[in-house]
Design an enzyme around this catalytic site. Structure first.
Site, PDB file in Angstrom:
ATOM      1  N   ASP A 124      -0.433  -0.689  -4.846  1.00  0.00           N
ATOM      2  CA  ASP A 124      -1.690  -0.204  -5.431  1.00  0.00           C
ATOM      3  C   ASP A 124      -1.529   1.113  -6.168  1.00  0.00           C
ATOM      4  O   ASP A 124      -2.313   1.443  -7.050  1.00  0.00           O
ATOM      5  CB  ASP A 124      -2.798  -0.111  -4.375  1.00  0.00           C
ATOM      6  CG  ASP A 124      -2.417   0.715  -3.158  1.00  0.00           C
ATOM      7  OD1 ASP A 124      -1.276   1.207  -3.085  1.00  0.00           O
ATOM      8  OD2 ASP A 124      -3.269   0.863  -2.256  1.00  0.00           O
ATOM      9  N   GLN A 125      -0.524   1.901  -5.825  1.00  0.00           N
ATOM     10  CA  GLN A 125      -0.181   3.130  -6.549  1.00  0.00           C
ATOM     11  C   GLN A 125       1.181   3.586  -6.070  1.00  0.00           C
ATOM     12  O   GLN A 125       1.820   2.905  -5.284  1.00  0.00           O
ATOM     13  CB  GLN A 125      -1.216   4.236  -6.322  1.00  0.00           C
ATOM     14  CG  GLN A 125      -1.286   4.790  -4.917  1.00  0.00           C
ATOM     15  CD  GLN A 125      -2.358   4.128  -4.094  1.00  0.00           C
ATOM     16  OE1 GLN A 125      -3.413   3.788  -4.599  1.00  0.00           O
ATOM     17  NE2 GLN A 125      -2.104   3.940  -2.812  1.00  0.00           N
ATOM     18  N   CYS A 149      -6.073   4.342  -3.793  1.00  0.00           N
ATOM     19  CA  CYS A 149      -6.290   2.988  -3.274  1.00  0.00           C
ATOM     20  C   CYS A 149      -7.556   2.319  -3.796  1.00  0.00           C
ATOM     21  O   CYS A 149      -7.499   1.271  -4.450  1.00  0.00           O
ATOM     22  CB  CYS A 149      -6.365   3.014  -1.742  1.00  0.00           C
ATOM     23  SG  CYS A 149      -4.948   3.735  -0.910  1.00  0.00           S
ATOM     24  N   ASP A 166       0.850  -1.195   0.000  1.00  0.00           N
ATOM     25  CA  ASP A 166       0.000   0.000   0.000  1.00  0.00           C
ATOM     26  C   ASP A 166       0.884   1.243   0.000  1.00  0.00           C
ATOM     27  O   ASP A 166       1.635   1.469   0.944  1.00  0.00           O
ATOM     28  CB  ASP A 166      -0.901  -0.022   1.239  1.00  0.00           C
ATOM     29  CG  ASP A 166      -2.082   0.923   1.136  1.00  0.00           C
ATOM     30  OD1 ASP A 166      -2.108   1.740   0.198  1.00  0.00           O
ATOM     31  OD2 ASP A 166      -2.977   0.847   1.985  1.00  0.00           O
ATOM     32  N   ASP A 167       0.824   2.024  -1.068  1.00  0.00           N
ATOM     33  CA  ASP A 167       1.595   3.275  -1.187  1.00  0.00           C
ATOM     34  C   ASP A 167       3.103   3.044  -1.284  1.00  0.00           C
ATOM     35  O   ASP A 167       3.882   3.960  -0.994  1.00  0.00           O
ATOM     36  CB  ASP A 167       1.324   4.216  -0.001  1.00  0.00           C
ATOM     37  CG  ASP A 167      -0.064   4.824  -0.023  1.00  0.00           C
ATOM     38  OD1 ASP A 167      -0.854   4.461  -0.909  1.00  0.00           O
ATOM     39  OD2 ASP A 167      -0.358   5.658   0.851  1.00  0.00           O
ATOM     40  N   HIS A 200     -10.888  -2.390   1.496  1.00  0.00           N
ATOM     41  CA  HIS A 200     -11.134  -1.004   1.062  1.00  0.00           C
ATOM     42  C   HIS A 200     -12.050  -0.895  -0.153  1.00  0.00           C
ATOM     43  O   HIS A 200     -11.930   0.044  -0.943  1.00  0.00           O
ATOM     44  CB  HIS A 200      -9.809  -0.277   0.782  1.00  0.00           C
ATOM     45  CG  HIS A 200      -9.900   1.207   1.045  1.00  0.00           C
ATOM     46  ND1 HIS A 200      -8.849   2.063   0.771  1.00  0.00           N
ATOM     47  CD2 HIS A 200     -10.905   1.974   1.548  1.00  0.00           C
ATOM     48  CE1 HIS A 200      -9.214   3.297   1.100  1.00  0.00           C
ATOM     49  NE2 HIS A 200     -10.460   3.264   1.570  1.00  0.00           N
TER      50      HIS A 200
END
Length: 583
Positions: A342-343, A75, A35-36, A136
């Site tokens: 995710d990004q 996200c 995540d991130d 999420h």
């Protein structure tokens, strides 16, 4: 024996062999999502100071994608695209408003029930499926027990993790993600009430205006009410939104960060051990390295990059535990593993103490929440020793949406024919049967707004990228939108370009030098092709319910999940503390 009778046993043997061969050819599938995490964070993508030996081991044993792109730089929409193989705007999972992710567990928006995830396809093919970690993508629609958006309603047999996301508000002492927004929603009204009170008091004292005492009390009551609602929201946000679930049951509310990555790792390991005889799909969705940052005692203070580096190195350890387990169980050769984020890294994440809590996007401009390369170019690693040659590097443009058709084909699942699938099967590239990506065009969305187009023409090494608008970085000249914590997609937050900004990413990956008719003779011809592609694409978009409408986005008390507890505290801890895996 008559020939006809002899054929029957042979046919039976043939069909049995064919069935066993098909079952044996289907790999186990492990999809790991950080995540991130920035593309500049893992060692295999050039980082020299954060230790990621296990992610690097994964890359050296398989394929490293250098132009792997998230379908969205946020996200929720990115994960929706990943799960369905479709641009999130097709399912209503892209916002037309300022906020592009879900912020409350008791919102009614989420991944629509008629969307088909890769988990659904693989479950129908006999795979055992599990999601461990972050979801999420929504929870319930009309009542708190309908669980219409829950992972178990989207193809997963087992879920252990959080329904929302990891936020600063979930960890005491880490501040709030709502501070910037509340400056307008709370502090501005308080200032207006305060100025009004002082003005009326002054006019009353000077005898210029008679103000009844009730007016003063009403204004004071209004100010107290606004402040009470604000403080109450901050106080109750954590228990109401930050909790752990096992399937449909809340097991820890609010969630504890103690050995959290270790607990996720144990759950993932136990799922693998339960399914050594059947094909399985495991989605391991880490909470690292989204803020609030955390790590266990074994990793705290051990990296060269503060709490962010500690979190990355703990996540890498967890990846290593899964790889080691596959080796121990002799499943490595028959397991496809995919690692991504995710990004891009959240470059605006800076703590109240000034410590950088966001990662590195390497040489690339921008970050999370915008479509400069730093926001969408993410790690992409795939390993399958029995099939994929080790040590490869592929520079072709690929997307996280490609995982959907790739794993579907490997599992023997037919793709849905009643909808557009935007992802493309990666196996021809991974096996060396093709040297070109099947993506001639890719479309980059800022929430629900078409932001940019990427074109990789056939018989050309160029990769053109055209921006219809770009975010206004703040402060000017910085690499992010620090005044608002993330970049927004409309109004005064962006600058529109006519003609669009054009880059050749193959020659200018840093996106520093936009092309002009003087520097690129085919400037208008290239933009014409890209605009026509964008027009064709937008014509394929159906009208669908907006999952981020105010009605779907806002908190609904009747959808609020709360574990049974004494009083109204919504607090419990049924989590059995599994013995921590040794480092």
């Amino acid at each position: 024996m008559p020939l006809r009778k002899m054929k029957i046993p042979f046919l039976l043997l043939f069909f049995l062999w064919e069935a066993e061969s098909h079952a044996a050819s289907r790999p186990n599938i492990i999809l790991v999502m950080a995540d991130d995490l920035g593309i500049g964070d893992p060692g295999c993508y050039g980082n020299k100071t954060i230790r990621t030996p296990n992610i690097d081991r994964l890359a050296s044993g398989g394929v490293k994608l250098t132009q792997h792109l998230a379908a969205s730089p946020l996200c929720t929409p990115s994960r929706a695209a990943f799960m369905t193989g479709r641009y999130p705007v097709r399912s209503g999972m892209a916002s037309w408003s300022r906020t592009g992710v879900f912020l409350f567990t008791a919102s009614s928006g989420g991944l629509p029930t008629d969307e088909i995830t890769f988990a659904k396809l693989l479950k129908d093919q006999g795979y055992s499926t599990a999601l461990i970690g972050k979801w999420h993508l929504g929870m319930s629609c009309h009542s708190k027990t309908d669980f219409c958006h829950h992972p178990l309603h989207h193809g997963f047999n087992y879920f252990y993790g959080i329904s929302l996301t990891n936020l600063r508000d979930c960890k005491p002492g880490e501040g709030s993600v709502f501070t910037t927004g509340f400056k307008r929603l709370v502090f501005l009204p308080l200032q207006i009430v305060g100025v009004t009170l002082l003005t009326l008091a002054a006019l009353n004292c000077l005898g210029l205006l008679h103000v009844p005492l009730g007016v003063f009390f009403s204004l004071l009551f209004l100010a107290a009410l606004i402040l009470t609602l604000f403080l109450g929201f901050l106080h109750y946000f954590r228990p109401l939104n930050c909790f752990m679930m096992r399937n449909y049951e809340i097991i820890q509310q609010p969630m504890s960060y103690d050995n959290l990555t270790q607990r996720l790792t144990v759950e993932a390991a136990q799922f693998i051990q339960r399914n050594t005889e059947t094909p399985f799909l495991l989605v391991l969705s880490y909470l690292h390295v989204h803020t609030a940052l955390f790590s266990s005692k074994d990793f705290a203070g051990k990296s060269q990059h503060g709490v962010y580096g500690d979190a990355v190195e703990e996540m890498d350890w967890s990846v290593g535990q899964i790889l080691n387990l596959l080796d121990e169980l002799r499943l490595a050769n028959d397991t496809l593993i995919y690692f991504t984020s995710d990004q891009g890294a959240h470059v605006e994440e800076v703590s109240s103490k000034g410590e950088i809590h966001g990662g590195s996007n390497g040489i690339y401009k921008g970050g999370k929440a915008n479509n400069w390369e730093g926001g969408i170019r993410v790690p992409g690693i795939l390993r399958w020793p029995r099939v994929i040659q080790a040590g490869q590097k592929i520079d072709e443009p690929t997307s996280n949406m490609d995982i959907f058709p790739t794993v579907a084909k490997l599992a023997g699942a037919p793709l849905p024919e009643d909808r557009i699938i935007d992802g493309r099967d990666l196996m021809p590239l991974l096996e060396g049967k093709s040297q070109r990506s099947d993506h001639e065009f890719l479309f980059h969305y800022c929430n629900a707004y078409l932001n940019a187009v990427r074109w990789h023409p056939q018989n050309s090494t160029s990769i053109w990228k055209a921006f219809f608008f770009t975010p206004n970085f703040n402060p000017v000249g910085s690499n992010g939108c620090f005044a608002t914590h993330v970049c927004f997609c409309f109004g005064s937050y962006v600058t529109h370009h006519d003609p669009p900004l054009l880059f050749d990413i193959s020659k200018d990956p840093r996106e520093r030098n936009p092309l002009t008719p003087a520097s690129e003779p085919r400037f208008y011809e290239i933009l014409k092709v890209m605009q026509e592609a964008a027009d064709r694409h937008t014509q394929t978009l159906p009208e669908v319910p907006d999952q981020f409408s105010w009605n779907n986005f806002l908190w609904k008390p009747w959808l609020q999940l709360c574990c049974p507890s004494t009083g109204l505290s919504c607090q419990c801890d049924r989590e059995k503390q599994d013995k921590r895996l040794s480092r």
